[in-house]
Enzyme design. Structure first.
Site, short mmCIF file in Angstrom:
data_model
loop_
_atom_site.label_atom_id
_atom_site.label_comp_id
_atom_site.label_asym_id
_atom_site.label_seq_id
_atom_site.Cartn_x
_atom_site.Cartn_y
_atom_site.Cartn_z
N SER A 38 -25.78 -80.27 21.06
CA SER A 38 -26.06 -79.72 19.73
C SER A 38 -25.69 -80.64 18.57
O SER A 38 -26.19 -80.44 17.46
CB SER A 38 -25.33 -78.39 19.55
OG SER A 38 -23.95 -78.53 19.81
N ASP A 323 -20.64 -72.59 12.31
CA ASP A 323 -20.63 -71.38 13.11
C ASP A 323 -19.51 -71.45 14.15
O ASP A 323 -18.58 -72.23 14.00
CB ASP A 323 -22.01 -71.12 13.75
CG ASP A 323 -22.38 -72.15 14.81
OD1 ASP A 323 -21.55 -73.02 15.13
OD2 ASP A 323 -23.51 -72.08 15.35
N HIS A 326 -20.16 -75.13 15.95
CA HIS A 326 -20.77 -76.33 15.38
C HIS A 326 -20.30 -76.62 13.96
O HIS A 326 -20.10 -75.70 13.17
CB HIS A 326 -22.30 -76.18 15.39
CG HIS A 326 -22.84 -75.81 16.72
ND1 HIS A 326 -23.18 -74.51 17.06
CD2 HIS A 326 -23.09 -76.56 17.82
CE1 HIS A 326 -23.62 -74.48 18.31
NE2 HIS A 326 -23.56 -75.70 18.79
#
Length: 362
Positions: A38, A323, A326
């Protein structure tokens, strides 16, 4: 003030100045090829309808793109910023490019982003979520090379960015799975795949290689989901495992030029960079380095951003985490600057700007 403190202060001032200054270089890089999870994913999971790890809904993307793009942050990722610094358009995800090429509206000339959020080095990591593991990402790239869809000369001059492993380590501590390997053996299994990855991309033509360390995985807000993890401090056991992996990864990266003739490689010390943000938050513009800007529950880590019932902060730029897992775009921006033109505390033996401008003789 000590010399080390003076250096830290100077570096933080450099990281906070305009990104335009840092973006100018005489890069010889025609394209960037990106593999990992990610920290890089530009939307591959969005185009993979079998994947349940998604960020294709608001407020993801709200600070820069003003719409969700599949990136797991509020704006750009490390891969995006490095593309800007090199002077290339933002990378498109492989699965999007594949569709556009079939329609005759695009090509692979500026590089490709193969990264898949939630993936890892080990095949079983989040397999149930339908993510694309590093092995499949490499196979996608290999197929393009074997079909002569990317010129060999472009590959040799291109920048290869790799970062993966945080999901493997986080999953090691999940309460519903009993580890069958010791932490040491588990990390070695991850590193076996690192060696295979480097070997494969080299055989396919990669010569400018940047491998980034893991960040302090044990500090992500999502640790609040783990019954044995503290919420008033980082999860020490998880960070010890991440540092074990990072140390051995750096040893592997250091021997790339010797093991693979013609290749040059750098090790991005993402753990150390992030630790500085946590240690000196105000210097880097942070007011909160523990909680998620977007989420809910303890640390904002018990609910994914954008799901029903989520809460969001007023100024994401003041938060280290966007979040439950991340970083924010602000964090990624600072991290990218440190990797692009930072010193050996951030990336070694030289930075990405040097890697991108280094002449390679074949």
């Amino acid at each position: 003030m000590s010399s080390s403190s003076s250096m830290d202060l100077l570096m933080c001032l450099l990281l906070l100045i305009s990104p335009v200054v840092l973006a100018k270089s005489s890069s010889t890089v025609p394209a960037i090829f990106t593999f990992g999870d990610s920290i890089f994913d530009a939307g591959n999971n969005h185009y993979n309808k079998n994947c349940t790890a998604q960020a294709d809904f608001p407020p993801y993307g709200s600070s820069f793109f003003h719409r969700p793009t599949g990136r797991f942050t509020n704006g750009r990722t490390v891969a995006d910023f490095i593309s800007e610094f090199v002077g290339l358009p933002l990378q498109k995800p492989f699965l999007e490019l594949q569709i556009q090429i079939l329609n005759g509206t695009s090509n692979f000339s500026n590089g490709i982003n193969f990264a898949s959020a939630g993936s890892g080095l080990l095949l079983d990591t989040n397999k149930f979520m339908g993510v694309t593991p590093i092995q499949t990402q490499l196979q996608q790239f290999q197929t393009l090379v074997e079909q002569n869809l990317i010129e060999k000369s472009i590959i040799q001059e291109s920048l290869f960015l790799l970062e993966t492993g945080s999901n493997d380590i986080f999953n090691y501590f999940l309460p519903f799975r009993a580890p069958t390997l010791s932490p040491d053996a588990y990390v070695n299994a991850m590193l076996d795949q690192v060696n295979k990855t480097i070997d494969q991309i080299y055989k396919l033509g990669a010569r400018r290689i940047a491998f980034f360390s893991l960040g302090p995985v044990g500090c992500v807000p999502a640790r609040a989901m783990l019954p044995n993890a503290p919420t008033n401090k980082c999860f020490g056991k998880m960070n010890v495992m991440a540092k074990m992996y990072n140390k051995r990864l750096e040893d592997i990266v250091n021997i790339i030029p010797t093991k693979y003739p013609g290749a040059i490689a750098v090790f991005g010390a993402v753990y150390g960079i992030t630790h500085r943000f946590q240690t000196y938050p105000a210097r880097y513009g942070f007011s909160d380095v523990s909680n998620a800007c977007c989420g809910n529950g303890t640390l904002g880590g018990l609910m994914q951003c954008g799901r029903e019932g989520y809460k969001i902060c007023n100024n994401p730029n003041e938060f280290l985490f966007w979040d439950f897992y991340h970083p924010t775009e602000h964090t990624y921006r600072l991290m990218s600057k440190a990797l692009w033109n930072g010193n050996k505390n951030h990336i070694r033996p030289f930075n990405l700007m040097a890697l991108a401008t280094n002449k390679i003789t074949f």
